[in-house]
Design a protein around this motif. Structure first.
Motif, PDB file in Angstrom:
ATOM      1  N   PHE A 172       1.048  -1.498  -0.147  1.00  0.00           N
ATOM      2  CA  PHE A 172       0.342   0.014   0.081  1.00  0.00           C
ATOM      3  C   PHE A 172       1.016   1.256  -0.120  1.00  0.00           C
ATOM      4  CE2 PHE A 172      -2.612   3.541   2.233  1.00  0.00           C
ATOM      5  CZ  PHE A 172      -3.393   3.045   1.182  1.00  0.00           C
ATOM      6  N   LEU A 173       0.759   2.185  -0.963  1.00  0.00           N
ATOM      7  CA  LEU A 173       1.634   3.441  -1.296  1.00  0.00           C
ATOM      8  C   LEU A 173       0.252   4.392  -1.603  1.00  0.00           C
ATOM      9  CD1 LEU A 173       4.424   5.001  -0.851  1.00  0.00           C
ATOM     10  CD2 LEU A 173       4.266   4.055  -3.444  1.00  0.00           C
ATOM     11  N   GLN A 174       0.419   5.336  -0.388  1.00  0.00           N
ATOM     12  CA  GLN A 174      -0.125   6.695  -0.504  1.00  0.00           C
ATOM     13  C   GLN A 174       0.515   7.566  -0.710  1.00  0.00           C
ATOM     14  OE1 GLN A 174      -4.076   6.128   1.479  1.00  0.00           O
ATOM     15  NE2 GLN A 174      -4.871   7.594   0.700  1.00  0.00           N
ATOM     16  N   LEU A 175       0.209   8.874  -1.462  1.00  0.00           N
ATOM     17  CA  LEU A 175       0.999   9.538  -1.755  1.00  0.00           C
ATOM     18  C   LEU A 175       0.010  10.668  -2.393  1.00  0.00           C
ATOM     19  CD1 LEU A 175       4.381   8.451  -3.136  1.00  0.00           C
ATOM     20  CD2 LEU A 175       3.811   8.355  -0.605  1.00  0.00           C
ATOM     21  N   ASP A 176      -0.996  11.098  -2.509  1.00  0.00           N
ATOM     22  CA  ASP A 176      -2.065  11.490  -2.657  1.00  0.00           C
ATOM     23  C   ASP A 176      -1.925  13.052  -2.010  1.00  0.00           C
ATOM     24  OD1 ASP A 176      -3.341  10.184  -0.897  1.00  0.00           O
ATOM     25  OD2 ASP A 176      -4.748  11.416  -1.502  1.00  0.00           O
ATOM     26  N   ARG A 177      -2.964  14.350  -2.459  1.00  0.00           N
ATOM     27  CA  ARG A 177      -2.798  15.470  -2.321  1.00  0.00           C
ATOM     28  C   ARG A 177      -1.508  15.861  -1.759  1.00  0.00           C
ATOM     29  NH1 ARG A 177      -8.296  16.247  -1.874  1.00  0.00           N
ATOM     30  NH2 ARG A 177      -9.328  14.097  -2.636  1.00  0.00           N
ATOM     31  N   SER A 178      -1.038  16.484  -1.957  1.00  0.00           N
ATOM     32  CA  SER A 178       0.732  16.730  -1.531  1.00  0.00           C
ATOM     33  C   SER A 178       1.102  17.937  -3.116  1.00  0.00           C
ATOM     34  CB  SER A 178       1.540  16.070  -1.776  1.00  0.00           C
ATOM     35  OG  SER A 178       0.891  14.910  -0.393  1.00  0.00           O
ATOM     36  N   LYS A 179       2.514  18.149  -3.217  1.00  0.00           N
ATOM     37  CA  LYS A 179       3.176  19.425  -3.869  1.00  0.00           C
ATOM     38  C   LYS A 179       4.059  18.156  -4.668  1.00  0.00           C
ATOM     39  CE  LYS A 179       2.187  23.077  -1.545  1.00  0.00           C
ATOM     40  NZ  LYS A 179       2.136  24.215  -0.715  1.00  0.00           N
ATOM     41  N   LEU A 180       3.732  16.601  -5.061  1.00  0.00           N
ATOM     42  CA  LEU A 180       4.654  15.857  -6.344  1.00  0.00           C
ATOM     43  C   LEU A 180       4.744  16.442  -7.358  1.00  0.00           C
ATOM     44  CD1 LEU A 180       3.867  12.680  -3.579  1.00  0.00           C
ATOM     45  CD2 LEU A 180       6.696  14.361  -3.357  1.00  0.00           C
ATOM     46  N   THR A 181       6.183  15.963  -7.778  1.00  0.00           N
ATOM     47  CA  THR A 181       6.782  16.193  -9.052  1.00  0.00           C
ATOM     48  C   THR A 181       7.316  15.464  -9.786  1.00  0.00           C
ATOM     49  OG1 THR A 181       8.479  18.133  -8.734  1.00  0.00           O
ATOM     50  CG2 THR A 181       6.075  18.618  -8.786  1.00  0.00           C
ATOM     51  N   GLY A 182       7.408  15.836 -10.646  1.00  0.00           N
ATOM     52  CA  GLY A 182       8.221  14.801 -11.614  1.00  0.00           C
ATOM     53  C   GLY A 182       7.017  13.443 -12.760  1.00  0.00           C
ATOM     54  N   LEU A 183       7.972  12.360 -13.091  1.00  0.00           N
ATOM     55  CA  LEU A 183       7.584  10.912 -13.077  1.00  0.00           C
ATOM     56  C   LEU A 183       6.600  10.074 -12.281  1.00  0.00           C
ATOM     57  CD1 LEU A 183       9.537  11.081 -16.372  1.00  0.00           C
ATOM     58  CD2 LEU A 183       7.949  11.406 -16.472  1.00  0.00           C
ATOM     59  N   ILE A 184       6.283   9.555 -12.690  1.00  0.00           N
ATOM     60  CA  ILE A 184       5.991   7.956 -12.154  1.00  0.00           C
ATOM     61  C   ILE A 184       7.074   7.463 -12.381  1.00  0.00           C
ATOM     62  CG2 ILE A 184       4.280   5.834 -11.375  1.00  0.00           C
ATOM     63  CD1 ILE A 184       1.831   7.984 -11.971  1.00  0.00           C
TER      64      ILE A 184
END
Length: 332
Positions: A172-184
């Motif tokens: 489980f990886l949840q990194l939503d609702r932030s200011k992350l940029t760049g590629l997956i």
């Protein structure tokens, strides 16, 4: 019958005092010291009122001890506006910790504490609904027992580290609702868990979705509200166990008529993209489909009759190039 005879009541009194003290205090003294340092670092906030030095720390609020070793295995500090400051380095002094949760703490700021890298027994990491900032640290990839990471609703920025794919047990990886940029990261195709959960929505991610994701058996995936481009068809597949896919509000562009969907699909949202082609007849066999939206795309042709497709309203289909048939207007 064994009879204990004492000339004086004092030895018996000392015996019972020693017996009571030795069995009342189960908490490891090093763990207690670390917890009291955490309390002090958070300015002795009222949240920690039960953390009294004279009492067994295994009975403290938000703390859980192992039943056998009595070492601290869980620390859950949640939902408090008074707690302020950065994550204390003393969390790294709880070597048996399996679960660390810092949740709904709006005044928690600063970076993800480097001392967390010492928690080699950690399985569950949740730092969410806070104002932590900085980047997602590479050291998380060294915590090989992690199965769950949630770092959502924060001010985290920068690229997602590709090293997270090295975690052999991550599910489980949840990194939503932030200011992350760049590629997956392309390496995200290396996740091995059957039924992987991936949530990256509401960020500023861009570029193409890596084709390597075709190797991941997603249970649920949400990449919505980013700036992702190109083909996303690798997310789907007939033999997967996927029940939720949300790719809405991106710049995705692929032929939907060639996509084969899993029959387990329960929720599909593709609205506000550049998806073309038609809806494949196979979609009438998706008997579990309960939530559906393909509006604001470039779809054409007749909506297949049957299954669940006609029970969705106009708003699930409108603003497409030339899509027609119930619930939209009849095809001419």
């Amino acid at each position: 019958m064994l009879v204990l005879t004492l000339k004086s009541p004092l030895p018996l009194l000392f015996f019972f005092i020693f017996f009571t003290i030795s069995f009342a205090e189960l908490c490891n003294p090093n763990d207690k010291k670390a917890l009291l340092n955490i309390k002090k670092a958070f300015n002795n906030a009222y949240y920690f009122a039960s953390w009294k030095p004279e009492e067994d720390c295994c009975t403290w609020y938000s703390v859980e001890c192992d039943e056998n070793s009595h070492r601290i295995i869980s620390l859950d500090i949640s939902t408090d506006n008074e707690i302020s400051g950065q994550i204390p380095p003393y969390v790294g002094d709880l070597p048996f910790l399996q679960s660390l949760m810092l949740h709904k703490l709006p005044n928690l700021v600063g970076p993800i504490q480097p001392a967390i890298a010492k928690l080699h027994n950690l399985k569950h990491l949740d730092i969410s609904w806070t104002n932590i900032s900085g980047t997602i640290p590479d050291f998380l990839s060294s915590l090989s027992k992690l199965t769950y990471i949630r770092l959502s609703f924060s001010n985290l920025s920068g690229a997602i580290p590709s090293s997270l794919s090295k975690l052999p047990n991550l599910e489980f990886l949840q990194l939503d609702r932030s200011k992350l940029t760049g590629l997956i990261p392309y390496s995200f195709g290396d996740f091995k868990a059957k039924g992987f959960y991936l949530y990256l929505s509401h960020n500023k991610l861009s570029g193409k979705i890596p084709p390597s994701l075709s190797r991941v058996d997603f249970e649920s995936v949400d990449l919505s509200r980013n700036k992702l481009e190109g083909d996303a068809s690798m997310i789907f597949g007939a033999h997967r166990n996927t029940w939720k896919v949300d790719l809405s509000r991106n710049l995705l562009e692929f032929d939907m008529s060639k996509v084969v969907f899993s029959r387990s699909l329960f929720m599909l949202d593709l609205n506000h993209n550049k998806i073309f082609g038609g809806l494949p007849p196979q979609m009438t066999k998706l008997s579990n489909l309960n939530s559906f939206n393909v509006s604001y795309n470039r779809l054409c042709g007749q909506i297949p009759k049957g299954g669940e497709l006609q029970r969705f309203d106009v708003y699930s289909y409108f603003h497409n190039k030339c899509l027609c048939g119930a619930p939209l207007e009849s095809c001419k």
